[in-house]
Design a protein around this motif. Structure first.
Motif, PDB file in Angstrom:
ATOM      1  N   UNK A 355      48.453  44.638  46.043  1.00  6.46           N
ATOM      2  CA  UNK A 355      47.000  44.597  45.217  1.00  6.46           C
ATOM      3  C   UNK A 355      47.195  45.335  44.028  1.00  6.46           C
ATOM      4  N   UNK A 356      48.324  46.203  43.737  1.00  7.34           N
ATOM      5  CA  UNK A 356      48.276  46.979  42.460  1.00  7.34           C
ATOM      6  C   UNK A 356      49.063  45.956  41.424  1.00  7.34           C
ATOM      7  N   UNK A 357      49.498  45.067  41.895  1.00  4.81           N
ATOM      8  CA  UNK A 357      50.075  43.869  40.834  1.00  4.81           C
ATOM      9  C   UNK A 357      48.957  42.746  40.346  1.00  4.81           C
ATOM     10  N   UNK A 358      48.707  42.647  39.086  1.00  2.00           N
ATOM     11  CA  UNK A 358      47.949  41.665  38.668  1.00  2.00           C
ATOM     12  C   UNK A 358      48.382  40.178  39.334  1.00  2.00           C
ATOM     13  N   UNK A 359      47.513  39.272  39.864  1.00  2.00           N
ATOM     14  CA  UNK A 359      47.824  38.254  40.451  1.00  2.00           C
ATOM     15  C   UNK A 359      48.383  37.334  39.428  1.00  2.00           C
ATOM     16  N   UNK A 360      48.131  37.328  38.249  1.00  2.00           N
ATOM     17  CA  UNK A 360      48.450  36.423  37.321  1.00  2.00           C
ATOM     18  C   UNK A 360      50.072  36.537  37.124  1.00  2.00           C
ATOM     19  N   UNK A 361      50.565  37.734  37.317  1.00  2.00           N
ATOM     20  CA  UNK A 361      51.948  38.025  37.274  1.00  2.00           C
ATOM     21  C   UNK A 361      52.834  37.615  38.451  1.00  2.00           C
TER      22      UNK A 361
END
Length: 797
Positions: A355-361
């Motif tokens: 969850x700490x990583x932006x979904x767009x990435x």
């Protein structure tokens, strides 16, 4: 006791001296493995103090104090007055990685409502901070070129070693050509390359190199779609490969070319994702005018330099030694290699995304783009097929006033105009619009001589786009670029230039920095006699230094109370000539600057508290202005226009700041006209846009409205009750018509419809319940987009 009074005085002085010394606050920062830690700090909104611990230095307007190691803690003791706030970050170093290199880390405590650590001091206290160091990325960066070169060297070196070992040491034959082995080698090479690229996109490239065992789990989690894409592509070609045995060479060739093309697309996506926060899709390419001009291609091209192109080429070339190694591995040990890959595939398929990583990435760009082609939630491609008359935008409505307004404007004989811009100010924080926060009591006291526009909007949530819109009566340039920076000499008439032709004196005063995004060059082309910002600090106020993390963003400023001082010094030299003056406040710009003892507005949000105190200071500056005009007998002959250049968010919709959205907190602004002869506390509920301000001022002054202005007089009986807007950094477009507001997200290809009468905070998307109305609004929105692109284009040549 001979003289008790002297004794009491002595005791009082002693207690006062002890109190003035303040409290001793001990801060313990738990940083196991760190070699040294420095606390970057300030008090009461990053102000410096002379009481810093030994070794403290001041750099970029903030204090840097070394901390003392005690076991796995680093400790510092600070003496500050009671009730102060300590604002701080922590900079530390660690020696880590396979080569035991020195890496730097910065802990800013990045949270939705906090941009740094802050603590309220009450008496002697010990503050313990236990950060999750695993979530902190190193501040040391590695260029994509170096990153690509490392992997190219590793795989090439391994391939050469394997080649030399087989030929000269072990003298074993090389694996003969087998199409089946090559097929699997291509698939695995594709997957490994995509995972390597994913590490760059998710900012894990440095961690991947220094500690791959720790970085791989996160990279695998974020590479789920890459595993999925590889599986889909291999399955499709694999089916053909095993069915059409006579055409295996052709199928294998096409599969290899598809894999190389996929790798190239994903590599280019490194830059695209860094710009947009996600891969490009069809909607973004279209709505950034890719099909009509070169705006989107330029947006990408301008950010790809020769080093980037070289890095991308090296990454593609890395496929050669990697593919050869995979071929040899499969041929020699197919069982072991397949088992390892099966484990990796399984982990990649079933791992939950972090969850700490932006979904767009985490989006695979091929899957993302193809899915955008299949979605039908976009706008119509061609305006002529919309069924919307382009005259809605090109045809100028007649400026016809109600008889009572025409008579009132004529009788008042307004001579002077002052525009008072409230930086980053949403309507909801202005007392006449919302009594929850009493931050602008003076504005509230002007009710008997004001007119409030309840549905006024900025066309874009950015300062310099708003500057162009209200000065030049225009909708904004639909680009990530700024007119002020790209074309400061654009041939658009402005309020100042037109009034200058009519014999007015003109001035622009800013308590911020005019150099931001080329505003100074733009203003110099707009017919102002005098332009000044914080650098011309005539009232000798202390300079606000801005956010220490962004020292080169032109974020300095001074107290907004300096604006009326500068203005009245300007007009005293000529009392006979009518004047037009603009004053632009600054204290409400992030990180929100305050003066004096703070007021508690009970918002339970530290950032919002500072913001409201800054807004209260702007309100006091407005009081100075109005009272000064009244004392000089200029109030009745002067129209004062107060508005926000855009809004500001404090956590709603997951936003902080202003430039990343198109919600009410980003765009809904106060717009207030003040004059005791013209207004008596009324409210106008018509939808208004920032481009309407210029023609409205000219209507009140009984001056002809320039034909080039796109806005309309807010008092005209023929004006349109609709306004359009867009957010340049997230590609959201929208419009408001009556009580309804549409937001179209071109990146995600989603539509949002809100009924602002029943849902003012935009909590319930009702687009699915009103599909016909959404489609109708989208047709108008798309026609406006295409019209605006064509309108601006000739002026940019």
């Amino acid at each position: 006791m001979k003289n008790p009074l002297k004794y009491l005085v002595f005791v009082g002085l002693l207690l006062g001296a002890l109190s003035a010394r303040g409290s001793i606050t001990e801060i313990r920062y738990h940083a196991p493995g760190a070699t040294e830690v420095t606390m970057i700090w300030g008090i009461n909104d990053w102000a410096t103090t002379t009481n810093g611990p030994a070794g403290t230095t001041i750099k970029d307007g903030v204090m840097n104090s070394p901390m003392v190691r005690e076991g796995e803690d680093y400790v510092i003791k600070i003496a500050v007055p009671d009730s102060s706030t300590i604002d701080c970050m922590f900079f530390f170093t660690k020696i880590t990685g396979p080569f035991k290199e020195r890496f730097n880390y910065l802990d800013v405590n990045e949270q939705p409502d906090k941009k740094y650590y802050y603590f309220k001091v009450k008496g002697n206290a010990v503050i313990r901070i236990n950060p999750d160091l695993k979530k902190l990325g190193t501040t040391k960066t590695i260029s994509v070129l170096k990153y690509a070169a490392v992997f190219f060297f590793i795989f090439t070196a391994l391939a050469i070693l394997l080649y030399l070992g087989k030929k000269f040491i072990f003298k074993t034959p090389f694996a003969p050509f087998k199409p089946t082995v090559l097929f699997f080698s291509v698939a695995v090479t594709l997957l490994i390359t995509l995972v390597i690229v994913r590490a760059v996109i998710t900012n894990e490239s440095v961690q991947f190199l220094i500690d791959p065992l720790r970085a791989l789990p996160l990279i695998f989690k974020t590479s789920f779609q890459d595993f999925l894409y590889t599986g889909i592509l291999a399955s499709l070609f694999g089916l053909l490969f095993f069915i059409r045995k006579n055409n295996r060479t052709l199928i294998l060739s096409v599969f290899a070319l598809s894999a190389i093309l996929s790798i190239a697309i994903c590599i280019i996506n490194i830059k695209v994702t860094s710009m947009l926060g996600r891969p490009f899709n069809y909607q973004w390419l279209y709505y950034s005018d890719f099909l009509m001009s070169s705006d989107a291609s330029n947006a990408i091209g301008n950010n790809i330099d020769k080093r980037s192109l070289l890095a991308y080429l090296i990454m593609i070339l890395t496929v050669v030694p990697l593919g050869w190694l995979m071929y040899q591995s499969f041929f020699k040990s197919p069982g072991i290699t397949s088992a390892i890959l099966a484990v990796c595939f399984g982990f990649g398929f079933f791992a939950k995304n972090d969850a700490s990583v932006d979904k767009g990435k985490t989006e695979n760009p091929v899957i993302y783009f193809v899915s955008s082609l299949l979605q039908r939630n976009g706008l119509s491609i061609l305006a002529e097929k919309n069924g919307v008359d382009i005259n809605e935008f090109t045809k100028k409505n007649k400026n016809v006033l109600q008889p009572q307004d025409a008579a009132k404007f004529g009788a008042a004989n307004i001579k002077n105009v002052i525009i008072f811009v409230l930086e980053s100010t949403s309507a909801e924080y202005i007392t006449p619009y919302n009594s929850k926060y009493q931050a602008t009591p003076f504005l509230d006291s002007l009710k008997s001589s004001s007119l409030y526009f309840d549905a006024a909007y900025a066309h874009a949530p950015t300062t310099n786009m708003s500057m162009v819109s209200f000065l030049c009566g225009s909708y904004p340039y639909l680009s990530y670029k700024f007119i002020t920076k790209e074309r400061p000499d654009i041939r658009w008439p402005s309020i100042s230039s037109e009034l200058k032709k009519n014999g007015y004196r003109t001035s622009f005063f800013n308590s911020g920095d005019n150099r931001y995004m080329g505003a100074d060059l733009f203003l110099q082309q707009r017919g102002f006699d005098e332009i000044a910002d914080f650098k011309e600090n005539t009232c000798r106020a202390p300079v606000f230094t801005g956010d220490p993390r962004y020292p080169y963003e032109n974020m300095e400023g001074i107290n907004d109370a300096c604006l009326p001082v500068k203005f009245f010094n300007w007009i005293k030299n000529d009392r006979s000539t009518p004047f037009f003056s603009m004053m632009w406040t600054y204290q409400t710009h992030y990180p929100y600057y305050t003066t004096g003892k703070p007021i508690d507005f009970h918002s339970n949000n530290e950032s919002l508290e500072r913001y409201l105190n800054g807004l209260h200071d702007a309100d006091k500056a407005l009081r100075q202005l109005v009272e000064g005009l009244k004392a000089r007998d200029l109030l009745n002959s002067t129209l004062i226009v107060v508005f926000g250049d855009h809004g500001e968010a404090f956590g709603r919709h997951g936003q902080n700041g202003h430039a990343d959205g198109a919600y009410e907190e980003n765009l809904h602004i106060p717009l207030i006209l003040i004059n005791p002869l013209l207004f008596n506390g009324g409210h106008n509920t018509e939808v208004a846009g920032m481009s309407d301000i210029a023609p409205t001022i000219f209507s009140i002054l009984n001056k002809p409205i320039p034909n080039q202005w796109q806005g309309e007089d807010l008092f005209s009986i023929h004006r349109r009750n609709k306004v359009y807007f867009f957010s340049p950094f997230c590609w959201r477009f929208g419009c408001r018509e009556g009580d309804y507001k549409l937001i179209y997200d071109a990146n995600a290809n989603l539509s949002y419809l809100y009924d602002l009468k029943t849902d003012p905070y935009e909590s319930h998307n009702i687009a699915d319940k009103n599909p016909k109305y959404v489609e109708e609004l989208k047709k108008h929105l798309n026609t406006w987009i295409q019209y605006q692109v064509q309108y601006v284009k000739p002026f940019l040549k």
